[in-house]
Scaffold this active site. Structure first.
Site, PDB file in Angstrom:
ATOM      1  N   GLU A  45       1.019  -1.394  -0.115  1.00  0.00           N
ATOM      2  CA  GLU A  45      -0.073   0.070   0.073  1.00  0.00           C
ATOM      3  C   GLU A  45       0.681   1.036  -0.180  1.00  0.00           C
ATOM      4  O   GLU A  45       2.047   1.468   0.803  1.00  0.00           O
ATOM      5  CB  GLU A  45      -1.158  -0.246   0.962  1.00  0.00           C
ATOM      6  CG  GLU A  45      -1.835  -0.504   0.730  1.00  0.00           C
ATOM      7  CD  GLU A  45      -3.512   0.029  -0.188  1.00  0.00           C
ATOM      8  OE1 GLU A  45      -3.390  -0.194  -0.805  1.00  0.00           O
ATOM      9  OE2 GLU A  45      -3.482  -0.946   0.823  1.00  0.00           O
ATOM     10  N   HIS A  46       0.527   2.015  -0.759  1.00  0.00           N
ATOM     11  CA  HIS A  46       1.102   3.407  -0.898  1.00  0.00           C
ATOM     12  C   HIS A  46       2.710   2.770  -1.266  1.00  0.00           C
ATOM     13  O   HIS A  46       3.670   4.076  -1.242  1.00  0.00           O
ATOM     14  CB  HIS A  46       1.368   4.034   0.576  1.00  0.00           C
ATOM     15  CG  HIS A  46      -0.261   4.926   0.332  1.00  0.00           C
ATOM     16  ND1 HIS A  46      -0.705   6.315   0.104  1.00  0.00           N
ATOM     17  CD2 HIS A  46      -0.746   4.659   1.420  1.00  0.00           C
ATOM     18  CE1 HIS A  46      -2.028   6.206   0.308  1.00  0.00           C
ATOM     19  NE2 HIS A  46      -1.670   5.477   1.034  1.00  0.00           N
ATOM     20  N   THR A  47       3.024   1.964  -2.066  1.00  0.00           N
ATOM     21  CA  THR A  47       4.257   1.665  -2.745  1.00  0.00           C
ATOM     22  C   THR A  47       4.445   2.112  -4.525  1.00  0.00           C
ATOM     23  O   THR A  47       5.179   2.305  -4.455  1.00  0.00           O
ATOM     24  CB  THR A  47       4.192   0.495  -2.863  1.00  0.00           C
ATOM     25  OG1 THR A  47       3.301  -0.509  -3.145  1.00  0.00           O
ATOM     26  CG2 THR A  47       4.891  -0.237  -1.509  1.00  0.00           C
ATOM     27  N   ASP A  48       2.566   2.315  -4.691  1.00  0.00           N
ATOM     28  CA  ASP A  48       2.908   2.499  -6.520  1.00  0.00           C
ATOM     29  C   ASP A  48       3.760   3.593  -7.370  1.00  0.00           C
ATOM     30  O   ASP A  48       4.085   3.865  -7.958  1.00  0.00           O
ATOM     31  CB  ASP A  48       1.578   1.892  -6.813  1.00  0.00           C
ATOM     32  CG  ASP A  48       0.360   2.741  -6.895  1.00  0.00           C
ATOM     33  OD1 ASP A  48       0.669   3.966  -5.712  1.00  0.00           O
ATOM     34  OD2 ASP A  48      -0.940   3.275  -6.888  1.00  0.00           O
ATOM     35  N   GLY A 144     -13.111   3.043  -1.375  1.00  0.00           N
ATOM     36  CA  GLY A 144     -11.723   2.593  -1.276  1.00  0.00           C
ATOM     37  C   GLY A 144     -11.183   1.312  -2.283  1.00  0.00           C
ATOM     38  O   GLY A 144     -10.319   0.484  -2.445  1.00  0.00           O
ATOM     39  N   SER A 146     -12.256   1.637  -5.777  1.00  0.00           N
ATOM     40  CA  SER A 146     -11.537   1.497  -7.200  1.00  0.00           C
ATOM     41  C   SER A 146     -13.063   1.605  -8.169  1.00  0.00           C
ATOM     42  O   SER A 146     -12.837   1.482  -9.479  1.00  0.00           O
ATOM     43  CB  SER A 146      -9.956   0.679  -7.577  1.00  0.00           C
ATOM     44  OG  SER A 146      -9.070   0.953  -6.922  1.00  0.00           O
ATOM     45  N   SER A 148     -13.486   5.179  -9.247  1.00  0.00           N
ATOM     46  CA  SER A 148     -13.004   5.392 -10.324  1.00  0.00           C
ATOM     47  C   SER A 148     -12.120   5.095 -11.185  1.00  0.00           C
ATOM     48  O   SER A 148     -12.307   4.760 -12.577  1.00  0.00           O
ATOM     49  CB  SER A 148     -13.035   6.723  -9.492  1.00  0.00           C
ATOM     50  OG  SER A 148     -11.657   6.684  -8.231  1.00  0.00           O
ATOM     51  N   ASP A 197      -4.215   0.767  -8.785  1.00  0.00           N
ATOM     52  CA  ASP A 197      -6.009   0.543  -9.767  1.00  0.00           C
ATOM     53  C   ASP A 197      -6.066   0.631 -10.853  1.00  0.00           C
ATOM     54  O   ASP A 197      -7.244  -0.807 -11.170  1.00  0.00           O
ATOM     55  CB  ASP A 197      -7.077   1.533  -8.773  1.00  0.00           C
ATOM     56  CG  ASP A 197      -6.573   1.983  -7.541  1.00  0.00           C
ATOM     57  OD1 ASP A 197      -5.640   1.612  -7.307  1.00  0.00           O
ATOM     58  OD2 ASP A 197      -6.608   3.380  -7.393  1.00  0.00           O
TER      59      ASP A 197
HETATM   60  C1  GLA Z   1      -5.088   4.919  -3.961  1.00  0.00           C
HETATM   61  C2  GLA Z   1      -4.935   5.053  -5.237  1.00  0.00           C
HETATM   62  C3  GLA Z   1      -3.461   3.949  -5.523  1.00  0.00           C
HETATM   63  C4  GLA Z   1      -2.142   3.584  -4.246  1.00  0.00           C
HETATM   64  C5  GLA Z   1      -3.870   3.098  -2.777  1.00  0.00           C
HETATM   65  C6  GLA Z   1      -2.761   3.346  -1.970  1.00  0.00           C
HETATM   66  O1  GLA Z   1      -5.731   2.997  -4.387  1.00  0.00           O
HETATM   67  O2  GLA Z   1      -5.600   5.144  -5.880  1.00  0.00           O
HETATM   68  O3  GLA Z   1      -3.141   4.450  -6.649  1.00  0.00           O
HETATM   69  O4  GLA Z   1      -1.523   4.598  -4.080  1.00  0.00           O
HETATM   70  O5  GLA Z   1      -4.261   4.456  -2.777  1.00  0.00           O
HETATM   71  O6  GLA Z   1      -1.880   1.911  -1.987  1.00  0.00           O
END
Ligand code: GLA
Length: 420
Positions: A45-48, A144, A146, A148, A197
């Site tokens: 998470e929050h690595t992309d 959360g 996705s 979108s 996502d």
């Molecule tokens: C959201 C963002 C993704 C990713 C996550 C955290 O879903 O759309 O790109 O950064 O947060 O992992």
């Protein structure tokens, strides 16, 4: 306590709903219906946006788009979720700063696909003409999961098909479509999200988790059949309001960029987990981020520690998965949650309560998933315990005075494509 289970529509139902919305709004027949899935991220998470690794699966819950070409060079959109009549704008006017709200995610894709280089075939963009589109979705909205990206990717495969672009037929082409969807989200909708996502929605495979390496854009498909191990993935929509466009997400991204720059690396991916202590020690002064914010050494260290340890957890998770030891991944999920809560500070009371209650009721591991600040948590549970864990989470929410959560059981489903 009975807990709401969010049902995934069968493709026929999704297609029928989108088609009826199309007929109702535009008084004609669409050229077809396309759809794309929501996703849950297993770990990473929050690595992309840090060049790192993540491991999402596509959900059986999808967004359906009925779409038809028109000859008046205008985009017209309706959404069963949003209501409020049709939104319309000449194709040539769609772009950054021009579209407010949800239409930005859909119309923005048409803009991004028409940009130079979007096909990867050279300097020319692809010609996108006018079209009408009607959207309906069973991806929980704002959870959360996705919703979108599901909208963007359903529109992307629809436009790819009706304008004969031909990208959806290969993984390379799908990676280009994902790039267009990311541009739409970043530049037109104004959300500075990473890319996991859209990659999940366009490149995932039924029955598999998708290991996405954001450093080089490569993917690996790992068989993911929890049922064969007597396990299930329970997704808990906390219903806490979840907003990515409110500045916190962008601030995390900015801080990570500042930490990487201070360490002299392009992204935090380049910080070796074995050399983490040295890197943390080197983050020793208060500094100004690329966006002009100040970040204290403690904050820089905490954010860096999360990213570096989270990437290592993805690697360990993948090793266990590949070795058929998925029942052992629970502690990695737990550690991911603690890191997101304490070091990255993107959790919230509802997510923490969901995770704690799930674990107390026997989940093998649990964590928040997605961007955080609300949204959903996931729990790895024995198939026989799904209802008990869901009920325990709902009871804990009730005790805390939170709105009742909703749940779904996530099987790894397939990527975006034509439905009818
Ligand atoms: C959201 C963002 C993704 C990713 C996550 C955290 O879903 O759309 O790109 O950064 O947060 O992992």
């Amino acid at each position: 306590m009975t807990v709401e289970r969010i049902r995934a529509w069968q493709p026929g139902e999704g297609a029928r709903r989108a088609t009826e919305a199309f007929r109702g709004a535009f008084g004609s027949e669409p050229d077809g219906v396309w759809s794309a899935p929501g996703r849950v991220n297993l770990i990473g998470e929050h690595t992309d946006y840090n060049g790192g690794l993540c491991l999402p699966i596509a959900l059986p819950h999808r967004t359906y788009v009925a779409l038809g070409i028109t000859d008046d060079r205008t985009v017209r959109l309706v959404s069963a979720q949003e209501g409020g009549g049709a939104w319309a704008m000449p194709v040539a006017e769609v772009g950054p700063g021009a579209v407010d709200g949800w239409p930005g995610y859909a119309a923005g894709v048409a803009w991004a696909m028409a940009q130079a280089g979007a096909t990867g075939a050279g300097s020319a963009g692809v010609p996108i003409g006018g079209f009408d589109a009607a959207v309906d979705s069973c991806v929980p909205y704002g959870a959360g999961l996705s919703s979108s990206a599901a909208l963007e990717c359903a529109v992307a495969v629809a436009l790819d098909d009706v304008f004969d672009i031909g990208l959806a037929g290969s993984d390379h082409g799908r990676a280009l479509l994902a790039q267009a969807c990311i541009r739409a989200e970043n530049e037109v909708a104004g959300a500075a999200t990473g890319g996991m996502d859209q990659t999940a929605a366009l490149r995932a495979r039924d029955g598999h988790a998708l290991l996405y390496d954001t450093r080089d854009g490569s993917v690996r498909h790992l068989p993911f059949d929890l049922g064969a191990h007597g396990l299930a993935l329970l997704v808990i929509d906390t219903r806490a309001p979840h907003r990515l466009v409110d500045g916190q997400y962008a601030r995390r991204r900015d801080t990570c960029n500042a930490a990487a720059a201070h360490l002299g690396v392009p992204t935090l991916r380049e910080v070796d987990a074995d050399a983490l202590d040295d890197a943390l020690a080197a983050l020793d002064g208060e500094l100004v981020t690329p966006a002009g914010a100040t970040a204290s050494p403690d904050v820089l260290r905490a954010r860096t520690r999360h990213v570096v340890t989270e990437i290592a957890r993805v690697e360990q998770f993948v090793e266990l998965l590949a070795a058929g030891r998925v029942a052992e991944v629970g502690p990695l999920m737990d550690a991911s949650h603690v890191s997101l809560r304490d070091d990255y500070e993107v959790s919230c009371p509802e997510l923490d309560v969901a995770v704690e209650a799930a674990r107390a009721a026997g989940a093998l591991g649990a964590r928040m998933t997605g961007g955080g600040f609300g949204g959903s948590a996931i729990a790895l549970v024995r198939t026989t315990a799904v209802d008990d864990v869901a009920a325990a989470v709902a009871a804990a929410f009730d005790e805390h005075g939170f709105e009742a959560p909703a749940t779904l059981v996530a099987d790894a489903a397939g990527a975006a494509g034509r439905t009818v």
